[in-house]
Motif scaffolding. Structure first.
Motif, short mmCIF file in Angstrom:
data_model
loop_
_atom_site.label_atom_id
_atom_site.label_comp_id
_atom_site.label_asym_id
_atom_site.label_seq_id
_atom_site.Cartn_x
_atom_site.Cartn_y
_atom_site.Cartn_z
N THR A 66 -7.86 8.15 -9.05
CA THR A 66 -9.28 8.32 -8.76
C THR A 66 -10.00 8.50 -10.08
O THR A 66 -9.56 9.30 -10.91
CB THR A 66 -9.50 9.57 -7.89
N ILE B 225 -1.92 5.51 -7.30
CA ILE B 225 -3.35 5.36 -7.02
C ILE B 225 -4.10 6.41 -7.84
O ILE B 225 -3.68 7.57 -7.88
CB ILE B 225 -3.62 5.58 -5.52
N HIS C 60 2.39 2.00 -3.41
CA HIS C 60 1.41 2.64 -4.31
C HIS C 60 1.23 4.11 -3.94
O HIS C 60 1.13 4.97 -4.81
CB HIS C 60 0.07 1.91 -4.23
N THR D 256 2.23 7.29 -6.45
CA THR D 256 1.29 8.31 -6.89
C THR D 256 1.99 9.67 -6.98
O THR D 256 1.83 10.41 -7.95
CB THR D 256 0.13 8.41 -5.87
N THR E 254 0.84 -1.21 0.00
CA THR E 254 0.00 0.00 0.00
C THR E 254 0.87 1.25 0.00
O THR E 254 0.62 2.21 -0.74
CB THR E 254 -0.90 0.01 1.26
#
Ligand code: SF4
Ligand code: SF4
Length: 288
Positions: free
Chosen positions: A55, A53, A16, A20, A13
């Motif tokens: 959106t 990551i 990532h 980003t 996690t």
């Protein structure tokens, strides 16, 4: 070591999370200013090789749905520019889908011939309560005529929870080419199983017509071959018999009637096509 798995998971996690920002640094701040975001294809940014990551900027951006995605069912109708059956329902109102639907949210009214009042294989009315439908796809699985399919359109929310969510036949009907567009692989597999791109009834009728034409052609060839081998006297007798048959053949008035019937059928087809196109236009205007 105790907790090693948790640390490993958190590390993924964290990677990532860092990726980003490193991607942002690499591209400068353009991502937030718009140009790079707009230039990079959405599929690339959401692809397996993308870093960090992301959106999804819904509703401006939407994830592409897979071909097997299913939401509310729709009814397949013949293409509106089909030469013979424009806008004709593929549904024969057999009622199987309504029977297998687990929450029982399909209602069908079978069509009937206005003159004879006998049932005809097409639905007069077809309703699906989309608030009750659970998108299971059983109706589409069981339909023997490939007439009901699962749609990809999932933006159906509205403020009206009453009649607006009971879809009628006009709202449910979509051209066959729409199904070919959203599910090209499945549509091709189904067409192969049916033996052609058209409705199974049309394919069956065509095969029947071809078989009787081939039979008639074979009989005519056989008769011609027999006549060529027969002695002259017999040939004369045959021609007399043929003359007798010609006398019994349909009179010119009968031919006129047949031509008038063909004209009437053609006019009906054109009227149906116009009505189907008008319905399509009305739907498109309603959707705007
Ligand atoms: S199973 Fe298919 S053909 Fe039968 S009523 Fe349902 S949609 Fe129509
Ligand atoms: S998808 Fe399932 S719940 Fe929805 S209409 Fe078809 S059978 Fe019924």
């Amino acid at each position: 070591m105790f907790g090693q798995g948790i640390v490993k998971g958190l590390w993924v996690t964290f990677k990532h999370f860092i990726a980003t920002y490193t991607a942002d640094v690499r591209r400068g701040t353009e991502q937030y200013l718009g140009s790079t975001l707009a230039d990079t294809p959405f599929e690339v940014r959401q692809g397996t090789k993308a870093k960090g990551i992301f959106t999804v900027q819904y509703p401006e951006e939407k994830l592409a749905v897979p071909e097997r995605f299913r939401f509310i069912p729709f009814l397949v109708v013949e293409n509106y520019d089909h030469p013979e059956r424009p806008g004709h329902d593929w549904c024969t109102s057999c009622g199987i889908c309504a029977k297998v639907c687990p929450p029982q949210c399909i209602w069908i009214v079978r069509g009937e011939d206005p003159q004879t009042k006998r049932p005809i294989p097409e639905p007069q009315a077809f309703f699906i309560d989309i608030d009750i439908c659970m998108n299971c796809g059983l109706c589409a699985e069981f339909c023997p005529f490939d007439a009901i399919k699962m749609d990809h359109d999932y933006e159906l929310a509205s403020y009206d929870r009453t009649a607006n969510h009971i879809y009628d036949k006009a709202k449910l009907s979509k051209e066959f080419r729409y199904w070919q567009t959203i599910a090209p692989t499945t549509a091709a597999e189904e067409a192969e199983a049916r033996g052609g791109w058209e409705h199974s009834d049309v394919i069956k009728e065509r095969k029947k017509a071809e078989a009787s034409a081939a039979k008639a052609g074979g009989a005519a060839r056989g008769a011609a071959g027999g006549a060529a081998q027969r002695p002259r006297g017999q040939a004369a007798a045959t021609s007399e018999a043929a003359a007798g048959q010609a006398a019994d053949a349909p009179k010119p008035e009968a031919a006129d009637d047949a031509a008038a019937a063909a004209e009437k059928a053609k006019a009906e087809r054109l009227a149906k096509r116009e009505a189907a196109l008008a319905r399509k236009r009305a739907r498109e205007q309603g959707g705007q």
